[in-house]
Design a protein around this motif. Sequence first.
Motif, PDB file in Angstrom:
ATOM      1  N   LEU A  96      53.465  13.340  35.939  1.00  0.00           N
ATOM      2  CA  LEU A  96      52.642  14.453  35.469  1.00  0.00           C
ATOM      3  C   LEU A  96      51.819  15.033  36.606  1.00  0.00           C
ATOM      4  O   LEU A  96      51.695  16.264  36.740  1.00  0.00           O
ATOM      5  CB  LEU A  96      51.728  13.990  34.336  1.00  0.00           C
ATOM      6  N   ASP A  97      51.258  14.181  37.446  1.00  0.00           N
ATOM      7  CA  ASP A  97      50.442  14.676  38.551  1.00  0.00           C
ATOM      8  C   ASP A  97      51.277  15.514  39.521  1.00  0.00           C
ATOM      9  O   ASP A  97      50.807  16.539  40.023  1.00  0.00           O
ATOM     10  CB  ASP A  97      49.788  13.507  39.290  1.00  0.00           C
ATOM     11  N   MET A  98      52.497  15.071  39.787  1.00  0.00           N
ATOM     12  CA  MET A  98      53.360  15.867  40.656  1.00  0.00           C
ATOM     13  C   MET A  98      53.723  17.183  39.984  1.00  0.00           C
ATOM     14  O   MET A  98      53.761  18.242  40.631  1.00  0.00           O
ATOM     15  CB  MET A  98      54.625  15.082  40.994  1.00  0.00           C
ATOM     16  N   ALA A  99      53.947  17.141  38.672  1.00  0.00           N
ATOM     17  CA  ALA A  99      54.259  18.375  37.940  1.00  0.00           C
ATOM     18  C   ALA A  99      53.073  19.334  37.971  1.00  0.00           C
ATOM     19  O   ALA A  99      53.254  20.559  38.063  1.00  0.00           O
ATOM     20  CB  ALA A  99      54.639  18.053  36.497  1.00  0.00           C
ATOM     21  N   VAL A 100      51.857  18.809  37.914  1.00  0.00           N
ATOM     22  CA  VAL A 100      50.663  19.658  37.983  1.00  0.00           C
ATOM     23  C   VAL A 100      50.581  20.334  39.348  1.00  0.00           C
ATOM     24  O   VAL A 100      50.314  21.540  39.447  1.00  0.00           O
ATOM     25  CB  VAL A 100      49.400  18.826  37.692  1.00  0.00           C
ATOM     26  N   LEU A 101      50.813  19.581  40.401  1.00  0.00           N
ATOM     27  CA  LEU A 101      50.754  20.163  41.747  1.00  0.00           C
ATOM     28  C   LEU A 101      51.803  21.263  41.920  1.00  0.00           C
ATOM     29  O   LEU A 101      51.533  22.307  42.530  1.00  0.00           O
ATOM     30  CB  LEU A 101      50.950  19.063  42.795  1.00  0.00           C
ATOM     31  N   TRP A 102      52.986  21.032  41.388  1.00  0.00           N
ATOM     32  CA  TRP A 102      54.042  22.043  41.502  1.00  0.00           C
ATOM     33  C   TRP A 102      53.736  23.243  40.603  1.00  0.00           C
ATOM     34  O   TRP A 102      53.989  24.385  40.986  1.00  0.00           O
ATOM     35  CB  TRP A 102      55.397  21.412  41.145  1.00  0.00           C
ATOM     36  N   SER A 103      53.187  22.998  39.433  1.00  0.00           N
ATOM     37  CA  SER A 103      52.826  24.112  38.552  1.00  0.00           C
ATOM     38  C   SER A 103      51.720  24.942  39.181  1.00  0.00           C
ATOM     39  O   SER A 103      51.710  26.178  39.061  1.00  0.00           O
ATOM     40  CB  SER A 103      52.394  23.578  37.180  1.00  0.00           C
ATOM     41  N   ASP A 104      50.773  24.276  39.840  1.00  0.00           N
ATOM     42  CA  ASP A 104      49.746  25.009  40.579  1.00  0.00           C
ATOM     43  C   ASP A 104      50.386  25.957  41.583  1.00  0.00           C
ATOM     44  O   ASP A 104      49.999  27.133  41.698  1.00  0.00           O
ATOM     45  CB  ASP A 104      48.832  24.036  41.328  1.00  0.00           C
ATOM     46  N   ALA A 105      51.348  25.434  42.341  1.00  0.00           N
ATOM     47  CA  ALA A 105      51.999  26.238  43.375  1.00  0.00           C
ATOM     48  C   ALA A 105      52.764  27.406  42.766  1.00  0.00           C
ATOM     49  O   ALA A 105      52.753  28.524  43.309  1.00  0.00           O
ATOM     50  CB  ALA A 105      52.931  25.359  44.207  1.00  0.00           C
ATOM     51  N   PHE A 106      53.434  27.155  41.650  1.00  0.00           N
ATOM     52  CA  PHE A 106      54.180  28.226  40.984  1.00  0.00           C
ATOM     53  C   PHE A 106      53.240  29.347  40.538  1.00  0.00           C
ATOM     54  O   PHE A 106      53.516  30.530  40.735  1.00  0.00           O
ATOM     55  CB  PHE A 106      54.939  27.671  39.772  1.00  0.00           C
ATOM     56  N   LEU A 107      52.125  28.964  39.922  1.00  0.00           N
ATOM     57  CA  LEU A 107      51.191  29.976  39.437  1.00  0.00           C
ATOM     58  C   LEU A 107      50.531  30.717  40.603  1.00  0.00           C
ATOM     59  O   LEU A 107      50.358  31.941  40.560  1.00  0.00           O
ATOM     60  CB  LEU A 107      50.125  29.328  38.551  1.00  0.00           C
ATOM     61  N   GLN A 108      50.178  29.985  41.638  1.00  0.00           N
ATOM     62  CA  GLN A 108      49.540  30.606  42.796  1.00  0.00           C
ATOM     63  C   GLN A 108      50.480  31.611  43.478  1.00  0.00           C
ATOM     64  O   GLN A 108      50.018  32.584  44.089  1.00  0.00           O
ATOM     65  CB  GLN A 108      49.115  29.522  43.797  1.00  0.00           C
ATOM     66  N   ALA A 109      51.786  31.399  43.358  1.00  0.00           N
ATOM     67  CA  ALA A 109      52.768  32.278  44.000  1.00  0.00           C
ATOM     68  C   ALA A 109      52.968  33.594  43.244  1.00  0.00           C
ATOM     69  O   ALA A 109      53.711  34.457  43.713  1.00  0.00           O
ATOM     70  CB  ALA A 109      54.103  31.549  44.138  1.00  0.00           C
ATOM     71  N   ARG A 110      52.328  33.754  42.112  1.00  0.00           N
ATOM     72  CA  ARG A 110      52.497  34.973  41.317  1.00  0.00           C
ATOM     73  C   ARG A 110      51.986  36.196  42.092  1.00  0.00           C
ATOM     74  O   ARG A 110      51.080  36.118  42.909  1.00  0.00           O
ATOM     75  CB  ARG A 110      51.731  34.840  39.997  1.00  0.00           C
ATOM     76  N   ASN A 111      52.608  37.320  41.795  1.00  0.00           N
ATOM     77  CA  ASN A 111      52.251  38.573  42.456  1.00  0.00           C
ATOM     78  C   ASN A 111      50.776  38.913  42.224  1.00  0.00           C
ATOM     79  O   ASN A 111      50.282  38.845  41.097  1.00  0.00           O
ATOM     80  CB  ASN A 111      53.131  39.699  41.917  1.00  0.00           C
ATOM     81  N   ASP A 112      50.092  39.275  43.296  1.00  0.00           N
ATOM     82  CA  ASP A 112      48.670  39.608  43.188  1.00  0.00           C
ATOM     83  C   ASP A 112      48.529  41.036  42.655  1.00  0.00           C
ATOM     84  O   ASP A 112      49.131  41.963  43.198  1.00  0.00           O
ATOM     85  CB  ASP A 112      47.999  39.488  44.552  1.00  0.00           C
ATOM     86  N   PRO A 113      47.714  41.233  41.601  1.00  0.00           N
ATOM     87  CA  PRO A 113      47.600  42.574  41.010  1.00  0.00           C
ATOM     88  C   PRO A 113      46.851  43.572  41.889  1.00  0.00           C
ATOM     89  O   PRO A 113      46.880  44.773  41.622  1.00  0.00           O
ATOM     90  CB  PRO A 113      46.833  42.315  39.710  1.00  0.00           C
ATOM     91  N   VAL A 114      46.205  43.097  42.957  1.00  0.00           N
ATOM     92  CA  VAL A 114      45.446  43.990  43.843  1.00  0.00           C
ATOM     93  C   VAL A 114      46.183  44.223  45.160  1.00  0.00           C
ATOM     94  O   VAL A 114      46.345  45.366  45.600  1.00  0.00           O
ATOM     95  CB  VAL A 114      44.036  43.420  44.116  1.00  0.00           C
ATOM     96  N   SER A 115      46.657  43.147  45.763  1.00  0.00           N
ATOM     97  CA  SER A 115      47.269  43.261  47.085  1.00  0.00           C
ATOM     98  C   SER A 115      48.738  42.882  47.105  1.00  0.00           C
ATOM     99  O   SER A 115      49.346  42.829  48.176  1.00  0.00           O
ATOM    100  CB  SER A 115      46.514  42.370  48.078  1.00  0.00           C
ATOM    101  N   GLY A 116      49.316  42.611  45.933  1.00  0.00           N
ATOM    102  CA  GLY A 116      50.701  42.162  45.872  1.00  0.00           C
ATOM    103  C   GLY A 116      51.715  43.284  46.028  1.00  0.00           C
ATOM    104  O   GLY A 116      51.395  44.423  46.393  1.00  0.00           O
ATOM    105  N   ARG A 117      52.949  42.950  45.716  1.00  0.00           N
ATOM    106  CA  ARG A 117      54.055  43.890  45.880  1.00  0.00           C
ATOM    107  C   ARG A 117      54.174  44.820  44.676  1.00  0.00           C
ATOM    108  O   ARG A 117      53.976  44.399  43.528  1.00  0.00           O
ATOM    109  CB  ARG A 117      55.368  43.130  46.067  1.00  0.00           C
TER     110      ARG A 117
END
Length: 586
Positions: A96-117
């Motif tokens: 679960l802890d590894m899944a949390v770290l990976w889920s964090d990374a997935f969410l953080q990689a989302r397109n930024d609504p201000v400076s994203g693509r």
Amino acid sequence: MKPCPSIFTSIFSAAGICAALFLLEIAAHGREEDMVFDGMDGEVTTNEYQAFIQKLQYLPPPPTNNIGNLMVDERDGARLHGMQTFYEFTHDRRNLDMAVLWSDAFLQARNDPVSGRIIWTGRRDLCWPNKATNDAQPLHSTTENGDVIEHIVNTARLILENPAIWDQTAPPDRFSFGTTYLDRAKTYVRECQRSAETTIVPWFVRDTKEGYRLYHPESAAYLKYCGDSGPIPWNQQQELVGALLRLAQCHRLLNDGNTNIAYYEKITADTANWFFATAMPVSAHNRVCYDWAYVATLDPTASPEVTTEADYDMFIFRAYQANLGPTRLQMQRLINTACFVMYHGTNHFAGQVNGVSTPRRHEREFLEIEWIEMSVLDHEFYHMVANAVLNCHEYYDNLAVEAAVLSAKHYWATHPSMPEPQETLDPGKLPPVPQLSPAMAYLLRPHTMIRTPGAAMLLLWIVSGLGLSVVKRFNPSTAGHNRGAGFITMMSLIIVALGVLAALRLPAAKATWPDIVIPVAILLFGLGLALQWYANIRPRRLAAVGGLLAMIGLSLSFKNWASFLIICVPGCAIALWRIRATASDR
């Protein structure tokens, strides 16, 4: 007099042989890092359990973007899915802890609504762009977003189903997503809800008189930059409803009053009903099975679904688990399709769901995780898919496959077999699926040895070598000049054999070459063989250069650093010695 190999050349060859022995020693002990599948029956063993946990230490870091769909399908997204699957039946916090770290990374990689693509909508939407900025379709963003959301929110679901850990401290909070497990889960749900409301529902969901249907947007910009129109293919529909179903489940667990729960579940149910309404019942071995196409508008008899796409189609099992439409009988017919149509015996599965394979849709050695997870419905089906995984060793490094097969193994160790549901259709009155005899299936089977560029080049290298040997034997111009040829041939065969062995037994040394490397490898290989043949009528030192180029191209094609070193280091030494020897004979 022909000179003996120089000290430099001898040291070079010895270094290559030592490197080969060293890498083979690593291979012998590297099995400790491979995951384990001790057998299909009984409870998960301590060896299997610990090997899976140990494998978590060797995972690469989570991806920082979704370019190339890294967070989707059977790639890094599947690694996260494997962690979630293993935790679900073991409740081992390390997963679960590894899944949390990976889920964090997935969410953080989302397109930024201000400076994203900016994507095809003309906005910086809360999505996960899957094309590079220099791609032909840089504004592309479609159904794959649903799969990324599903992966993230599924971690939230696992947390929310275990209230005992809610107030405990979660893994390090690098992105301010929340200190406790509950805080982290709420962040996943809140942020993914924002993405679903802006990138899934308004784009793809249509309310029709038949129910909710998933279509590509009727937009000129979408068609231009994403290239699709009409109904969404079944596998991509499962990506979308996977996200909506997980969000509905989490909102219910949170009891947060979200009004989308029934709406999302209805979309999921209607999607499943649409699939089964278009799937064509067929008969095979006196069983009712299904034949279906890639998308609802295609005729399955003319355009049967491909097995690689059907994998994700089988995530319809999630709707069955949630009691959202699919019946046990419908699920059994899908299982029958795998058992009696797609399975060709001896762990070979057809490249299409109608049981036919082609050079483009070649056979598979195992069925993917979606089928394996569904095997908890049928014990014989479990034995079939598990045996295939066991024999092809896919469990060595495939975290998702290992988790799926161990989860199913645990299920059958703790649950009795149940009879199949009573069939309501008469197989004798249904159109049959064309059945291939075992002999015909073998003849149509694309040979395993020619499924990759490396394997094809290896076969061509051997055939070319045999041909050169025959030509030289009957070529008067080479008389007296073949001293040492037998030794050179033997050494070449040995180092190439060691290189092939390394490619097969050292998956940890697998190289991620740029796309251009394989065409370059083929070019070097072809040029090398051409020079070897040309050397029969021109200066013979070209044969050494040609042999070296061919071996470099061959080693690159295996996509393995160990193979590259094993073949190239002694290969260079042999080529240098041959060039020096040829020069002294002139």
